[in-house]
Every structure is written in structure tokens, then in C-alpha cells.
Scaffold this motif. Structure first.
Motif, short mmCIF file in Angstrom:
data_model
loop_
_atom_site.label_atom_id
_atom_site.label_comp_id
_atom_site.label_asym_id
_atom_site.label_seq_id
_atom_site.Cartn_x
_atom_site.Cartn_y
_atom_site.Cartn_z
N UNK A 29 0.81 -1.22 0.00
CA UNK A 29 0.00 0.00 0.00
C UNK A 29 0.85 1.27 0.00
N UNK A 30 2.13 1.17 -0.37
CA UNK A 30 3.00 2.33 -0.43
C UNK A 30 2.50 3.34 -1.46
N UNK A 31 2.76 4.62 -1.19
CA UNK A 31 2.40 5.68 -2.13
C UNK A 31 3.55 6.66 -2.29
N UNK A 36 8.97 12.04 -3.70
CA UNK A 36 9.06 11.46 -2.36
C UNK A 36 7.95 10.42 -2.21
N UNK A 37 8.05 9.62 -1.16
CA UNK A 37 7.05 8.58 -0.97
C UNK A 37 7.23 7.87 0.36
N UNK A 327 4.57 4.78 -12.13
CA UNK A 327 4.31 6.20 -12.33
C UNK A 327 4.45 7.01 -11.05
N UNK A 328 4.24 6.38 -9.89
CA UNK A 328 4.43 7.16 -8.67
C UNK A 328 5.90 7.11 -8.20
N UNK A 329 6.70 6.25 -8.82
CA UNK A 329 8.12 6.19 -8.49
C UNK A 329 8.93 7.17 -9.34
N UNK A 330 8.60 7.25 -10.63
CA UNK A 330 9.38 8.10 -11.53
C UNK A 330 8.45 8.86 -12.46
N UNK A 331 8.56 10.18 -12.45
CA UNK A 331 7.74 11.02 -13.32
C UNK A 331 8.55 11.66 -14.44
N UNK A 332 9.88 11.56 -14.37
CA UNK A 332 10.72 12.07 -15.44
C UNK A 332 10.95 13.56 -15.41
N UNK A 344 9.89 3.87 -3.52
CA UNK A 344 9.69 4.46 -2.19
C UNK A 344 9.03 3.46 -1.25
N UNK A 345 9.33 2.18 -1.44
CA UNK A 345 8.58 1.15 -0.70
C UNK A 345 9.42 0.36 0.29
#
Length: 762
Positions: A29-31, A36-37, A327-332, A344-345
Motif C-alpha cells: 500500500x506504499x504511495x 518522495x514517498x 508512475x508514482x516512483x518516476x515522473x521524469x 519508495x517502498x
């Protein structure tokens, strides 16, 4: 394996609290938002099994390498993305008793991740030791629309009686990584402030990253906003507490708005201003408005990257979960950032960059985002070229030879296992292959003269020095390497490593020849800068023409390395279930002597270079190696799925798709507690788009050769290619192809050439 995540097309749901699996759920359930995350830790105190995890992209610490025997060239440190300020924390007391789910009777518990909107929800009912029954609803977001901010809303209702309730909301900078060597702490205090907002300023030791966290709390009692609570500060801690007497059925709510900025992105004298401005923007909006903004931001992402599956909810949930995490890890948005294998998990692998990015993630971003996003992944490596040359120099290479690190955050090698650091050099080839992949997909040949060719020459110089001539074989050989299969170390002539080295040399020479006709002046300026000599070309050609590749002519297969057939070849089907995964049951000595393959090795090469081999060659090698592969690397099933699809092994392709897609959701390898396998999640996308849909780029055109799993009604996806945006839907009986752009495109679809006219008019 675990199977308690409820199947749902847009949500990840657990419907009861399982304390023994809490760390697994914290990973699932990581976000995050690319900047950041956080793991799905509870807001309130929890004394049970948990792993705290809040991370800031690019902020790292060089934790001292801890080994028993030092070797020349060994990295001094292991870089890791470290635990940062804990901002979600709430100390909640009911009649003086601390709310702690480890000490309560829990009912009605649900944790739910809304992937469509990027919001994490949690609800529960808890009977506390003091007899009070409380009902809690929590919502949390890392804002995709403003990536240096996040927020949460936490509502507590006392159900069965009147009670005195206190909530203390805090920022805690006294955090530590579980995997910290020597239990070292990474942060030093700079400032704490409680005048208006809660402010905590910290700095990392050694690397001197300055971070300012600015928190605004808004309290409501019975739906009425309250004036601020009492505040206090200590070293690395600031908090604000509100107390209220609630009647039975009344609620208290807190909304936390946070801005976290760092010196990675702002000058030191501008940190406070940046934090104030960001916090002001989000705190001026209601929580409903923030959710609306978050939903809209995610809708734009899903419009480009969603894969829709009809007829298989488990498969649908899985692919969306993988796409969501990517997509929540890398947005470029920042070429200094990359994709850590755990995102971020979790802490494992340090949150830093491996070859996974180039080999698996780049194709996903190429097809689902604007070319600038993938280009930033390449620029990340270009910016580290001088460090790659330094890394090679430490091992005795010269003349601009570049060895990219196995693990890095700033370009320096920081991996702490010698057989990987010194020997798993095939990662160099993945960097070169990513340049090739980007150019053939985007046709951005200008990148070659401005950035790409310089990297290719550095890598090729490394390969030319790493091989040696064998008088016995009358061939060039590569000794003492580790291939992608890390269940073999220090082998000679790993077929994949030799193959990708030869490919790199040949491709670099091809690029030089191409640039002589297209960008001659720029080319000669670059070659002069690099002091490139014609004799280098001649040597590279000799290596290309005379490299040794181990083969078994009787079986008609390429051998993973010299001596592979000396092993006892026992298929994985003969392994007892109780010894799987092997890395959790067998000694390392036993694994190294076995025939078992951690991940695709020879098959990795056949995946990359499939156009160089006929289908029967690929089939013989697949049939030989697949039964020996235990898939104990998350990167393995997707390659097997793609090759199985190519070979018409549709049931196998689906089996491997499901394994890669639900690897974390079902915890196939019993290792999700310490974080998700984020980089391999791109392999799930590959398994459908390159596997089931058979997408390839050949001679500047997209090719598709499709099949559909028997239990699916349809699957559909978007791909972008050279200005065109295609929508592909594959059904049991037919297919649908649309061009959702204003650029016409010619493609090869199931063997036929199609001119797909635009549906949008310019």
C-alpha cells in the motif's frame, strides 16, 4: 505466497488486519509522487511488527561499506536513500490510554489503495484496553500535482461513551534505517520552530543535504474548526497537541498539510521560502479539492499508460498496480533522478540505480510518455560518464574506458558484493542498449552526437580492454565474470556478456559510420575531443569477428558459460516445494554448484537480439533453459513470457505474465515485506505489449503480432510512437486499431501493412 488481497480492477484492498503480515501490507500500500514517498505505516502509534519508511528521491547517505576482506577497487560506501522525516505521526490518547492497534481488539479493518485517484484509505473499529471503542477513517496522499507536498486527513469517533481525547501531531527527524551499518543515524538537527507552522530543518551527515519540513495542522471537533493546539519542540522533534472532551458518537478530525523541500532542488537561502510557498498553495484548499486535483493528475497518467483487460479481474488489478507503482516512483521531471528497484517502498537495494532501468523500464516510458521522459533516463547516465571512467580507472582500465556502476546514486560504484561489483559487467551493455532502443524508437538521432556516442565510445573502450586473446581457442575471451544469472559467479565466457560486448562494439562502429554521413563536423569534433584513433576501430572489428561464444553443437544451444554442461541438469519440476525459493533454503555453495538459473541469462540475450537468430534457435534455447530457471529474480518471468509468446507457447506466456504481474500482490518469492519490486513492474507491461501484442520496432516501423489469453475477453492499451498515438484493442474474434493523434502512421499488424489515418484533425 499470500492471497488475501481482494481482487478489484481499480483498488488494492485488505479487509482485515493481519498483524503477522503487516510489513507485507505496508509495502503493497506504499504511495509516492516521483519526488518522495512512503510505506503504508500507520499514522497512530503501533508497537507491533512494522518498518518505518519515508523517503526523498535523490537524498542519500554514503553508509560505510561493511566487509570482512577489503579488495583493491572496492567502493568505500554503500549509497542508500535514507529514511527521512516522519510527518504522518499522531499520538492519540483516549482517557489517557495510547491508541495502539497492537494492544486493541480490532474489527471492521480495511486498508484500500485507490489507484485511479492515488489516495490511500484506512478504516477500522478498535476496542481499547480502557474499554473505549473508537472508529477511525484515514486518508493520505502524496500529491502528484505538486510533488514537494503531501497531506492526510484522520477522523476519530468515540462510539460507546464520553471520553477525553488528545491528539498530538508531530514531525520526527530522529529516524534510522533498519539496514543501517553500525546502527548509524544519518541526520543532524539544524532548526526546530513552532511559532506558526511546525518546522523541522535537518541535514544529512557527510552529504550535507538540507531538508526543511513545514507542517500545518487543522483540527476539527464535532465538525467545528479549532484554534491551534499547544506546541512543543525538542531536538529533531516538533509537535502540536489538541485535547477535547467528546460525547459518545462525536468525532475529532485532524488534517495535516506538509511541504518537504531540500537543497537538492533549492539554494539553502531559499529553502524556507520554497517550503512556505508550497505549503500555502495546498493548505488554502479543502481536502475535497485536494482529492479532486489528485484525481485529475492521475487521470492524465492513466489516459496514456492504462492497460484494460476484460474477463480477468486478477490480471486487470495486477497490471494497474504495476503501472501505478511505476508512475508514482518516476515522473521524469528531473534528469538527476532514476528508478530504484524498491522505489519508495523499502530499504533493500538502497533505493539507488541498477541496470534494471535501462533493460526493463525504458521501453515502458518510451511508449507511454513524451520522449523527453525517456531521454532524461539516458541523460542520467550521460551526466555520470566521467564517474564511469573513474570507476574503470580504479580497476586498471585507461584511455577513457567507462564502466558504469552496478549500483549508484551519484555515478560512483557503491555495491558491496565483490562478485557483483567487479564481475557483473554486462550492466555496461544495458546502458548502450538503452541508447539504441531510444534512437530506434524516437528517431532522435541528434542525441547520438550530443550525448549518446560519447557514452558508447567509453563503453566500447572498456570492452576492448576487458577481453583477452586466447592462444588455445584462437579467439577473444572474457574471463572472471558474472552474468545476469547471479546463481553463477566468477565464470568464464558468459554467453550473454560476450554477446552484448560484441554488439556494443559493432553498434558503436555503426553509429560512427552513420554520423560521418549525417553530422560529419560534429563527429570529428567529438572524436578529436576523445582522442579516438583509427586503430581503435580496427581492434574493435577484430574482436567482433573473433569473439568466442560457448555452444553445445549436439543440442544446438548456446552455453550459459564454459563448463555449464559439467553440472547435473535436473529440471526445477524435480525440486521439492519446501526448498523454494532456493536462496532462502540452500547454502550459497550449493546454489553455485547447481544448474539452477536465477533469471533469464542466455534468454536475456535472445530477447534483446532476437532479430539476429531464427525462431528455431530461440526455441531450442528456450526449451533447454526454461526448465532450469527458478525465477528467483523479479526480472525473470517477463522475459520468459515475451519469448514464450513469440514461440506460440501461449499458456506459458500467460503463466509467466501472471507470475510477474502478481509477484508482489501474491508475494511469490516471500520477499515483499522489505519493499516492492518496482523496476520489474515494467516487465509486466512488457509481457503484455511485447509479449501478447508482439510489439517490435523494425526498420523504423511498429510491428504487432497479437494473441489473446483464452480466458480474456479483450485487452487494450495505448502506445506513442514518433508523434502518433495508437489505441490497440485485441479481442477474441478481432482487433481494433485507432490513431488518436493528428499524425498518420504506417504499421505492420499481424503481417499486413496498415496505414492508420488520424482520428483527430489538426
Amino acid at each position: 505466497m499470500k492471497n488475501y488481497i481482494i481482487h478489484d480492477p481499480w483498488h488494492i484492498i485488505e479487509d482485515q488486519f493481519r498483524a503477522e503480515h503487516n510489513e507485507f501490507s505496508e509495502s503493497i500500500f506504499s504511495i509516492g509522487n516521483g519526488r518522495m514517498g512512503q510505506r503504508a505505516n500507520f499514522e497512530e502509534t503501533y508497537s507491533g511488527k512494522t518498518m518505518q519508511g519515508s523517503y526523498l528521491a535523490g537524498v542519500y547517505y554514503p553508509d560505510k561499506t561493511r566487509v570482512g576482506w577489503w579488495k583493491n577497487g572496492y567502493p568505500d560506501y554503500f549509497a542508500k536513500v535514507i529514511n527521512a522525516v516522519q510527518w504522518i505521526g499522531l499520538d492519540i490518547r483516549i482517557d489517557g490510554v495510547l491508541l495502539d492497534l497492537a494492544q486493541c481488539e480490532i474489527s471492521g479493518f480495511e486498508r484500500r489503495l485507490d489507484m485511479k485517484a492515488g489516495v490511500l484509505y484506512r478504516t477500522f473499529m478498535a476496542k481499547m484496553p480502557c474499554g473505549a471503542v473508537v472508529e477511525v477513517t484515514a486518508k493520505r496522499m502524496y500529491h502528484l500535482f505538486q510533488s514537494d507536498t503531501a497531506s492526510l486527513q484522520y477522523t476519530l469517533r468515540v462510539v460507546n461513551r464520553d471520553a477525553a481525547v488528545s491528539i498530538c501531531s508531530y514531525l520526527n527527524g530522529d529516524v534510522i534505517n533498519r539496514d543501517s551499518n553500525y546502527d548509524e543515524r544519518f541526520w543532524v538537527p539544524i532548526a526546530e520552530d513552532i511559532q506558526d507552522d511546525l518546522v523541522l530543518v535537518t541535514e544529512t551527515k557527510k552529504t550535507k543535504f538540507r531538508v526543511e519540513a513545514r507542517l500545518r495542522n487543522v483540527f476539527y471537533v464535532g465538525g467545528v474548526a479549532q484554534s491551534s493546539g499547544s506546541k512543543r519542540k525538542e531536538t529533531l522533534y516538533v509537535g502540536e497537541e489538541l485535547s477535547a472532551h467528546l460525547k459518545a458518537g462525536e468525532s475529532i478530525r485532524i488534517e495535516k498539510y506538509i511541504a518537504i523541500v531540500s537543497s537538492l532542488n533549492h539554494p539553502l537561502d531559499k529553502l524556507t521560502e520554497a517550503a512556505q510557498n508550497s505549503l500555502k498553495q495546498i493548505a488554502s484548499k479543502s481536502y475535497i479539492e485536494l482529492i479532486q486535483l489528485q484525481t485529475a493528475a492521475w487521470a492524465r497518467i492513466w489516459e496514456e499508460s492504462d492497460i484494460q483487460i476484460e474477463g480477468d479481474i486478477a490480471a486487470q488489478q495486477a497490471i494497474r498496480f504495476n503501472i501505478f507503482q511505476l508512475n508514482q516512483t518516476y515522473t521524469g521531471e528531473d534528469a538527476r533522478l532514476n528508478i530504484g528497484p524498491k522505489g519508495f517502498t523499502g530499504e533493500k537495494y538502497g533505493g539507488v540505480t541498477y541496470w534494471d532501468t535501462e533493460a526493463y523500464c525504458l521501453p515502458f516510458y518510451l511508449a507511454t510518455q513524451q520522449p523527453s521522459i525517456a531521454r532524461n533516463l539516458l541523460l542520467y547516465r550521460y551526466q555520470h560518464l566521467e564517474k564511469a571512467i573513474e570507476n574503470a580507472g580504479k580497476l586498471g582500465f585507461n584511455n577513457g574506458a567507462a564502466l558504469y556502476p552496478m549500483v549508484t546514486v551519484n555515478g560512483e560504484e557503491c555495491h558491496n558484493e565483490w562478485e557483483i561489483t567487479f564481475e557483473e559487467i554486462h550492466r555496461n551493455g544495458a546502458i548502450a542498449y538503452a541508447i539504441y532502443n531510444y534512437i530506434r524508437y524516437t528517431n532522435d538521432s541528434a542525441y547520438l552526437t550530443t550525448h549518446g556516442l560519447e557514452v558508447l565510445i567509453g563503453i566500447s573502450r572498456f570492452w576492448a580492454q576487458r577481453v583477452n586473446w586466447s592462444e588455445q581457442k584462437q579467439r577473444y575471451v572474457m574471463l572472471g565474470v558474472t552474468g545476469p544469472n547471479e546463481y553463477e559467479n566468477n565464470v568464464n565466457n558468459n554467453w550473454y556478456t560476450n554477446r552484448i560486448a560484441v554488439w556494443c562494439l559493432r553498434y558503436t562502429l555503426d553509429v560512427i559510420a552513420q554520423q560521418q554521413t549525417q553530422q560529419e563536423d560534429r563527429l570529428y569534433a567529438l572524436l578529436s575531443k576523445l582522442q579516438f584513433k583509427e586503430k581503435e576501430s580496427a581492434l574493435w572489428l577484430r574482436i567482433v569477428d573473433n569473439m568466442y561464444f560457448p555452444e553445445d553443437n549436439e543440442r544446438g544451444v548456446f552455453l550459459q558459460q564454459d563448463g555449464f554442461l559439467d553440472k547435473e541438469l535436473i529440471p526445477t519440476t524435480d525440486l521439492p516445494a519446501e526448498v523454494r525459493p532456493l536462496n532462502q533454503h540452500w547454502s550459497w555453495d550449493r546454489i553455485l554448484r547447481s544448474c539452477y538459473i536465477k533469471q533469464a541469462d542466455v534468454l536475456q540475450g535472445l530477447y534483446f537480439f532476437e532479430d539476429e537468430f531464427d525462431e528455431e534457435t530461440i526455441r531450442r534455447n528456450y526449451d533447454f533453459y526454461e526448465p532450469l530457471t527458478v525465477h528467483e529474480s523479479s526480472l525473470s518471468p517477463c522475459v520468459h513470457a515475451i519469448l514464450a509468446a513469440k514461440l506460440g507457447k501461449e499458456d506459458k506466456a500467460y503463466e509467466f505474465y501472471l507470475r510477474t504481474a502478481r509477484l508482489d500482490l501474491d508475494d511469490y518469492n516471500n520477499d515483499t515485506d522489505d519493499g516492492l519490486h518496482v523496476t520489474s513492474m515494467a516487465g509486466t507491461w512488457l509481457a503484455i505489449v511485447e509479449g501478447f501484442a508482439g510489439m517490435r520496432v523494425r526498420h523504423g516501423k511498429l510491428h504487432f503480432r497479437t494473441f489473446i489469453p483464452k480466458n480474456w475477453q479483450s485487452y487494450a492499451f495505448h502506445v506513442q510512437f514518433r508523434g502518433a498515438k495508437l489505441f490497440i484493442k485485441v479481442k477474441q474474434e478481432d482487433v481494433e486499431v485507432k490513431n488518436l493523434s493528428n499524425t498518420k502512421i504506417s504499421i505492420i499488424f499481424n503481417g499486413e501493412q496498415l496505414l492508420v489515418e488520424p482520428e483527430l484533425k489538426s
